[in-house]
Design a protein around this motif. Structure first.
Motif, PDB file in Angstrom:
ATOM      1  N   PRO A  44       0.839  -1.211   0.000  1.00 51.21           N
ATOM      2  CA  PRO A  44       0.000   0.000   0.000  1.00 51.21           C
ATOM      3  C   PRO A  44       0.872   1.259   0.000  1.00 51.21           C
ATOM      4  O   PRO A  44       2.070   1.196   0.313  1.00 51.21           O
ATOM      5  CB  PRO A  44      -0.791  -0.123   1.311  1.00 51.21           C
ATOM      6  CG  PRO A  44      -0.712  -1.565   1.681  1.00 51.21           C
ATOM      7  CD  PRO A  44       0.618  -2.056   1.186  1.00 51.21           C
ATOM      8  N   PRO A  45       0.279   2.400  -0.327  1.00 49.91           N
ATOM      9  CA  PRO A  45       1.059   3.645  -0.332  1.00 49.91           C
ATOM     10  C   PRO A  45       1.621   3.973   1.042  1.00 49.91           C
ATOM     11  O   PRO A  45       1.004   3.694   2.069  1.00 49.91           O
ATOM     12  CB  PRO A  45       0.028   4.697  -0.772  1.00 49.91           C
ATOM     13  CG  PRO A  45      -1.056   3.934  -1.442  1.00 49.91           C
ATOM     14  CD  PRO A  45      -1.109   2.602  -0.759  1.00 49.91           C
ATOM     15  N   GLY A  46       2.795   4.588   1.040  1.00 50.18           N
ATOM     16  CA  GLY A  46       3.383   5.072   2.276  1.00 50.18           C
ATOM     17  C   GLY A  46       3.050   6.545   2.472  1.00 50.18           C
ATOM     18  O   GLY A  46       1.985   7.005   2.084  1.00 50.18           O
ATOM     19  N   ALA A  47       3.986   7.274   3.060  1.00 49.73           N
ATOM     20  CA  ALA A  47       3.763   8.704   3.277  1.00 49.73           C
ATOM     21  C   ALA A  47       3.723   9.441   1.941  1.00 49.73           C
ATOM     22  O   ALA A  47       4.470   9.111   1.020  1.00 49.73           O
ATOM     23  CB  ALA A  47       4.874   9.275   4.160  1.00 49.73           C
ATOM     24  N   PRO A  48       2.862  10.453   1.803  1.00 51.64           N
ATOM     25  CA  PRO A  48       2.761  11.174   0.530  1.00 51.64           C
ATOM     26  C   PRO A  48       3.939  12.101   0.298  1.00 51.64           C
ATOM     27  O   PRO A  48       4.596  12.567   1.239  1.00 51.64           O
ATOM     28  CB  PRO A  48       1.467  11.971   0.697  1.00 51.64           C
ATOM     29  CG  PRO A  48       1.363  12.195   2.165  1.00 51.64           C
ATOM     30  CD  PRO A  48       1.902  10.945   2.811  1.00 51.64           C
ATOM     31  N   ALA A  49       4.196  12.378  -0.963  1.00 48.04           N
ATOM     32  CA  ALA A  49       5.304  13.264  -1.317  1.00 48.04           C
ATOM     33  C   ALA A  49       5.119  14.651  -0.720  1.00 48.04           C
ATOM     34  O   ALA A  49       6.095  15.335  -0.378  1.00 48.04           O
ATOM     35  CB  ALA A  49       5.430  13.351  -2.835  1.00 48.04           C
ATOM     36  N   THR A  50       3.869  15.082  -0.579  1.00 52.45           N
ATOM     37  CA  THR A  50       3.589  16.435  -0.085  1.00 52.45           C
ATOM     38  C   THR A  50       4.014  16.642   1.365  1.00 52.45           C
ATOM     39  O   THR A  50       4.078  17.782   1.824  1.00 52.45           O
ATOM     40  CB  THR A  50       2.085  16.733  -0.214  1.00 52.45           C
ATOM     41  OG1 THR A  50       1.334  15.686   0.428  1.00 52.45           O
ATOM     42  CG2 THR A  50       1.677  16.820  -1.680  1.00 52.45           C
ATOM     43  N   ALA A  51       4.298  15.562   2.074  1.00 55.93           N
ATOM     44  CA  ALA A  51       4.720  15.683   3.466  1.00 55.93           C
ATOM     45  C   ALA A  51       6.199  16.046   3.596  1.00 55.93           C
ATOM     46  O   ALA A  51       6.668  16.342   4.700  1.00 55.93           O
ATOM     47  CB  ALA A  51       4.439  14.379   4.214  1.00 55.93           C
ATOM     48  N   PHE A  52       6.929  16.045   2.474  1.00 59.04           N
ATOM     49  CA  PHE A  52       8.383  16.230   2.510  1.00 59.04           C
ATOM     50  C   PHE A  52       8.796  17.411   1.631  1.00 59.04           C
ATOM     51  O   PHE A  52       8.104  17.770   0.681  1.00 59.04           O
ATOM     52  CB  PHE A  52       9.088  14.962   2.003  1.00 59.04           C
ATOM     53  CG  PHE A  52       8.809  13.748   2.825  1.00 59.04           C
ATOM     54  CD1 PHE A  52       9.646  13.377   3.861  1.00 59.04           C
ATOM     55  CD2 PHE A  52       7.688  12.962   2.559  1.00 59.04           C
ATOM     56  CE1 PHE A  52       9.374  12.239   4.618  1.00 59.04           C
ATOM     57  CE2 PHE A  52       7.408  11.833   3.315  1.00 59.04           C
ATOM     58  CZ  PHE A  52       8.258  11.472   4.351  1.00 59.04           C
ATOM     59  N   PRO A  53       9.962  17.994   1.934  1.00 59.99           N
ATOM     60  CA  PRO A  53      10.447  19.086   1.079  1.00 59.99           C
ATOM     61  C   PRO A  53      10.996  18.558  -0.239  1.00 59.99           C
ATOM     62  O   PRO A  53      11.414  17.400  -0.338  1.00 59.99           O
ATOM     63  CB  PRO A  53      11.567  19.706   1.931  1.00 59.99           C
ATOM     64  CG  PRO A  53      12.062  18.567   2.776  1.00 59.99           C
ATOM     65  CD  PRO A  53      10.846  17.739   3.083  1.00 59.99           C
TER      66      PRO A  53
END
Length: 266
Positions: A44-53
């Protein structure tokens, strides 16, 4: 029955058989295509890209499914050198991120053996199709072809002993997210092995200081650094435990005050 009628009957049967053969060919192609379309994520998906710089440096384009000619790479001893430094052997579970058309995958498969496993991961559908065809053609039963995301390899939790990134780190558009999500897939003591060139990322390489900075921001610790050619290196890092790695917010805050960048890069 007249000769004219008989001739028409023969032609009709031939046309029907030809149409049937065409339909069989279309069906076979559809089945093959369906098989290729089933290439997907393994988790399944992990953390979204938007959570990181985003990285504070250029990201190189993905230009080809392989770095260079396979015979030339074999003659140079590239694969043997990398697996020796990485200490990959029988029974290991190895993930090749950015596997392309399978140079490492096809050589890792017999190396890890029946008790091991190889994940051939990429984000380019055409490359994955090439890889899957090659895996099937060579009968590599311990290989799983995986379609990842640019920020998430989409590999099963605690499934990987060694992950390798061969001439591709500079092409990762979301390195902090990818490294963070990769840590989820790593087993305790798991190692990340990176082969790259001492060039700016815009020139399809990664300066070592930049590499160390970006990996350290996510909690990776360098184990070794080996110069394997005048402008080439293999860097090996231990992956952070997924429970103790810095949170996305912590990473963002730290990089806001001290970004990872190379002098001369915009």
């Amino acid at each position: 029955m007249s000769r004219t009628w008989w001739s028409l009957l023969v032609v009709a049967v031939a046309v029907a058989c030809g149409a049937s053969a065409d339909r069989r060919d279309e069906t076979a192609a559809g089945i093959e295509g369906a098989g290729q379309d089933t290439i997907g994520a393994a988790a399944p998906p992990g953390a979204p890209a938007t959570a990181f710089p985003n990285p504070m440096r250029p990201v190189a384009d993905i230009v080809a499914p392989r770095w260079s000619d396979e015979d030339d790479r074999d003659d140079a001893g590239e694969f043997a050198r990398v697996v020796q430094l990485a200490k990959i052997g029988q029974g290991h579970q190895v993930a090749d991120l950015g596997a392309g058309d399978g140079y490492y995958v096809t050589r890792l498969s017999p190396l890890v053996g029946a008790t091991g496993r190889v994940f051939g991961e990429d984000i380019v559908p055409d490359y994955l199709t090439l890889l899957q065809r090659r895996v099937r053609r060579e009968g590599l039963r311990n290989v799983q072809v995986v379609r990842g995301d640019s920020h998430d390899p989409r590999l099963p939790t605690a499934s990987v002993d060694v992950a390798i990134m061969i001439h591709m780190y500079h092409e990762i558009g979301q390195p902090y997210a990818l490294l963070w999500n990769l840590a989820t897939a790593m087993r305790p003591g798991g190692r990340l092995v990176i082969l790259d060139l001492k060039r700016p990322t815009s020139g399809h390489g990664t300066p070592p200081a930049l590499l160390r900075c970006e990996l350290a921001a996510v909690g990776y610790r360098q184990l070794s650094f080996t110069n394997t050619a005048p402008s080439e290196y293999v860097a090996i890092f231990s992956a952070p435990d997924s429970a103790s790695r810095p949170s996305p917010a912590t990473i963002s805050n730290a990089l806001r005050g001290s970004p990872c960048r190379t002098p001369g890069d915009p």
